[in-house]
Design a protein around this motif. Structure first.
Motif, PDB file in Angstrom:
ATOM      1  N   PRO A  15      15.286  54.079  11.399  1.00  0.00           N
ATOM      2  CA  PRO A  15      14.329  53.947  10.302  1.00  0.00           C
ATOM      3  C   PRO A  15      13.124  53.125  10.743  1.00  0.00           C
ATOM      4  O   PRO A  15      13.252  52.180  11.519  1.00  0.00           O
ATOM      5  N   ALA A  16      11.950  53.560  10.261  1.00  0.00           N
ATOM      6  CA  ALA A  16      10.728  52.818  10.614  1.00  0.00           C
ATOM      7  C   ALA A  16      10.829  51.418  10.031  1.00  0.00           C
ATOM      8  O   ALA A  16      11.305  51.252   8.901  1.00  0.00           O
ATOM      9  N   PRO A  17      10.416  50.419  10.780  1.00  0.00           N
ATOM     10  CA  PRO A  17      10.489  49.058  10.241  1.00  0.00           C
ATOM     11  C   PRO A  17       9.591  48.920   9.021  1.00  0.00           C
ATOM     12  O   PRO A  17       8.500  49.468   8.990  1.00  0.00           O
ATOM     13  N   ASP A  18      10.085  48.215   8.042  1.00  0.00           N
ATOM     14  CA  ASP A  18       9.311  47.999   6.828  1.00  0.00           C
ATOM     15  C   ASP A  18       8.296  46.890   7.099  1.00  0.00           C
ATOM     16  O   ASP A  18       8.673  45.739   7.320  1.00  0.00           O
ATOM     17  N   LEU A  19       7.031  47.256   7.117  1.00  0.00           N
ATOM     18  CA  LEU A  19       5.984  46.283   7.410  1.00  0.00           C
ATOM     19  C   LEU A  19       5.305  45.794   6.143  1.00  0.00           C
ATOM     20  O   LEU A  19       4.360  45.013   6.197  1.00  0.00           O
ATOM     21  N   VAL A  20       5.791  46.296   5.005  1.00  0.00           N
ATOM     22  CA  VAL A  20       5.132  45.964   3.749  1.00  0.00           C
ATOM     23  C   VAL A  20       5.998  45.056   2.876  1.00  0.00           C
ATOM     24  O   VAL A  20       5.596  43.953   2.499  1.00  0.00           O
ATOM     25  N   ASN A  21       7.202  45.521   2.597  1.00  0.00           N
ATOM     26  CA  ASN A  21       8.063  44.786   1.667  1.00  0.00           C
ATOM     27  C   ASN A  21       8.867  43.690   2.368  1.00  0.00           C
ATOM     28  O   ASN A  21      10.089  43.624   2.226  1.00  0.00           O
TER      29      ASN A  21
END
Lengths: 86, 157
Positions: B40-46
């Motif tokens: 999964p793409a790393p969450d850079l927002v939450n």
């Protein structure tokens, strides 16, 4: 390690950095930038405004940004750190 | 005679019944593709705001990113510290520029940005000196919400 004056950086044989201009910007949704300035003897908000903005009348802008630290604009103290909005 | 005339019909019916009983080969369907494991793409927002990297340069682009990262500058250069962050929320990012000579340190500039972040963000701090930078060793230290997140040394030659 000793730290020179935070505004001028001039001490003993150290260079003078009092004329350094700084700024900042961001891609952030919202932003506010300010420079930190340490009050020196003889300063007043209008003198600082004249030096920073070229307009002594802009002292109110500095006062508004520092209302948490400055209650009376005529009473500032050497060593006191204030925000200069950029 | 009547029975004889119905023989072809009966014969057809028997053939049909025989055909119904015959097992047909199942239709050939292509096998389902095996699932491919994708990280999964790393969450850079939450995520809470954090500093990804700090880069020094003497020029930035319209996206505020460093054009050519450097650690050595000329006296006439404008010095940029480009701070890349990830995460969302309010954050205070400060750049503290200092000059170092032996065991002495002089503060050059201290600038803070109060930011509201909504994902990956690039912020720049810059300083310039009309008379040119004195040659020597410098450092910029970056603070996130008052905590140092790293310092970068550089030189003016």
């Amino acid at each position: 390690m000793s730290m020179g004056n935070s505004n001028s950086g001039k001490s003993d044989d150290m260079p003078d950095f009092s004329d350094v201009a700084g700024g900042a910007s961001s891609t952030a949704a919202s932003q506010a930038a300010f420079k930190t300035y340490t009050i020196v003897s003889g300063d007043s908000l209008s003198k600082i405004a004249k030096r920073e903005y070229g307009n002594a009348g802009a002292w109110k802008k500095i006062f508004e940004a520092n209302k948490d630290a400055i209650k009376d604009p005529d009473k500032i103290f050497p060593g006191q750190k204030i925000k200069i909005p950029l | 005679m009547k029975f004889a005339s119905q023989l072809p019909v009966l014969f057809a019916a028997v053939l049909t019944l025989a055909a119904c009983g015959k097992k047909e080969a199942p239709p050939v369907t292509p096998p389902a593709p095996a699932p491919v494991a994708v990280a999964p793409a790393p969450d850079l927002v939450n995520v809470p705001v954090s500093v990804k990297q700090v880069v020094l340069a003497n020029q930035i682009g319209a996206d505020k990113k460093a054009v050519a990262p450097a650690t050595s500058f000329a006296p006439a250069d404008t010095l940029y510290a480009v701070v890349e962050t990830i995460g969302s929320g309010k954050a205070s990012v400060k750049a503290l520029w200092t000059f170092h000579k032996g065991d002495k340190t002089a503060q050059v500039n201290e600038t803070t940005q109060e930011l509201t972040l909504a994902g990956p963000t690039t912020s720049e701090f810059h300083i310039s000196k009309p008379g040119g930078w004195p040659a020597g060793d410098y450092q910029v230290e970056v603070f996130l919400n008052g905590t140092s997140v790293g310092a970068q040394k550089f030189a003016v030659k």
